[in-house]
Design a protein around this motif. Structure first.
Motif, PDB file in Angstrom:
ATOM      1  N   SER A  36      -5.815   1.239  46.726  1.00 32.98           N
ATOM      2  CA  SER A  36      -5.751  -0.014  45.969  1.00 32.98           C
ATOM      3  C   SER A  36      -6.922  -0.896  46.378  1.00 32.98           C
ATOM      4  N   GLY A  37      -7.209  -1.892  45.553  1.00 28.39           N
ATOM      5  CA  GLY A  37      -8.301  -2.797  45.858  1.00 28.39           C
ATOM      6  C   GLY A  37      -8.729  -3.569  44.631  1.00 28.39           C
ATOM      7  N   ARG A  38      -9.980  -4.071  44.669  1.00 26.31           N
ATOM      8  CA  ARG A  38     -10.568  -4.785  43.550  1.00 26.31           C
ATOM      9  C   ARG A  38     -11.695  -3.939  42.953  1.00 26.31           C
ATOM     10  N   PHE A  39     -12.092  -4.302  41.736  1.00 26.52           N
ATOM     11  CA  PHE A  39     -13.248  -3.641  41.149  1.00 26.52           C
ATOM     12  C   PHE A  39     -14.081  -4.654  40.369  1.00 26.52           C
ATOM     13  N   THR A  40     -15.368  -4.367  40.270  1.00 35.69           N
ATOM     14  CA  THR A  40     -16.247  -5.071  39.348  1.00 35.69           C
ATOM     15  C   THR A  40     -16.841  -4.032  38.411  1.00 35.69           C
ATOM     16  N   GLU A  55     -13.941  -7.869  35.870  1.00 37.46           N
ATOM     17  CA  GLU A  55     -13.430  -7.584  37.202  1.00 37.46           C
ATOM     18  C   GLU A  55     -11.918  -7.583  37.169  1.00 37.46           C
ATOM     19  N   GLY A  56     -11.337  -7.032  38.228  1.00 36.75           N
ATOM     20  CA  GLY A  56      -9.883  -6.975  38.288  1.00 36.75           C
ATOM     21  C   GLY A  56      -9.399  -6.248  39.520  1.00 36.75           C
ATOM     22  N   GLU A  57      -8.194  -5.718  39.422  1.00 37.87           N
ATOM     23  CA  GLU A  57      -7.547  -5.041  40.539  1.00 37.87           C
ATOM     24  C   GLU A  57      -7.049  -3.673  40.091  1.00 37.87           C
ATOM     25  N   PHE A  58      -6.977  -2.742  41.040  1.00 37.07           N
ATOM     26  CA  PHE A  58      -6.491  -1.405  40.714  1.00 37.07           C
ATOM     27  C   PHE A  58      -5.562  -0.900  41.807  1.00 37.07           C
ATOM     28  N   ALA A  59      -4.723   0.054  41.433  1.00 36.21           N
ATOM     29  CA  ALA A  59      -3.866   0.754  42.396  1.00 36.21           C
ATOM     30  C   ALA A  59      -3.644   2.164  41.882  1.00 36.21           C
TER      31      ALA A  59
END
Length: 209
Positions: A36-40, A55-59
């Motif tokens: 999990s984390g963030r992405f750009t 941008e956002g977040e993923f898991a």
């Protein structure tokens, strides 16, 4: 393009191996169960000019479950629950759902979201400095090339060429590997009143009176 990208990452992070010469990926798959984390994300044209930033977040939870949430500049939520792929666009009050099934999903969405072994679909070549190049074997996949950058046992960056001169660059930030993730992150129920495109799973259909 957003759903294709998310599906690609899901497959890359859910499969146990890719190809000969990709030992670092093999190790990553063998040792990574959740991520999990963030992405750009930046989309550039053939001249290298950025036309879209988000941008956002993923898991991700192997195998086959992920959430990919765009927060900026506008919201979009993509959830794979292991059986179905959900794309929710709040601005449009719309949800799209389809089975994660080789017979019903389209390419390259099918390839990237399903459980098909990538070795049969990509040629994988190590390029040095942690970079791998993945070339789709199918000419109509919608992607001409994918490049991954590995750092240690993690995937730090992806670059995707769509064959039309457009390149999408994704950086994965603040990664947490093998942490506990709630099962609710990989479940989705359409909000009341939204338009649903596609057949809802049977368990979600209203009961007959």
């Amino acid at each position: 393009m957003r759903r294709v990208i998310a599906c690609l990452i899901a497959v890359l992070l859910a499969n146990p191996a890719l190809a000969d010469g990709a030992a670092a990926l093999d190790r990553f798959y063998a040792e990574t169960h959740t991520l999990s984390g963030r992405f750009t994300q930046t989309v550039s044209d053939a001249n290298g000019t950025a036309s879209e930033r988000s941008e956002g977040e993923f898991a991700i939870s192997r195998p086959g479950r992920f959430s990919w949430d765009y927060r900026q500049p506008y919201e979009q939520h993509i959830v794979a629950d292991g059986a179905h792929l959900w794309i929710y666009e709040p601005d449009l009050d719309q949800v799209t759902v389809r089975p994660m099934d080789a017979d019903t999903a389209d390419a390259p969405g099918l390839l990237l979201a399903g459980a098909t072994f990538p070795r049969e679909l990509f040629e994988v070549v190590a390029q040095g400095n942690g970079w791998l190049r993945l070339t789709p074997l199918k000419k109509d996949s919608g992607l001409s090339e994918v490049r991954l950058k590995l750092v240690g046992v993690g995937i730090e960056e992806l670059q995707l060429d769509d064959g039309l001169g457009q390149t999408t660059r994704i950086q994965l930030l603040d990664q947490q590997r093998n942490g506990a993730l709630s099962a609710k992150r990989f479940q989705f129920t359409p909000p009341p009143g939204v338009d649903v495109i596609g057949a809802l799973p049977q368990a979600r259909l209203p009961l007959a009176e």
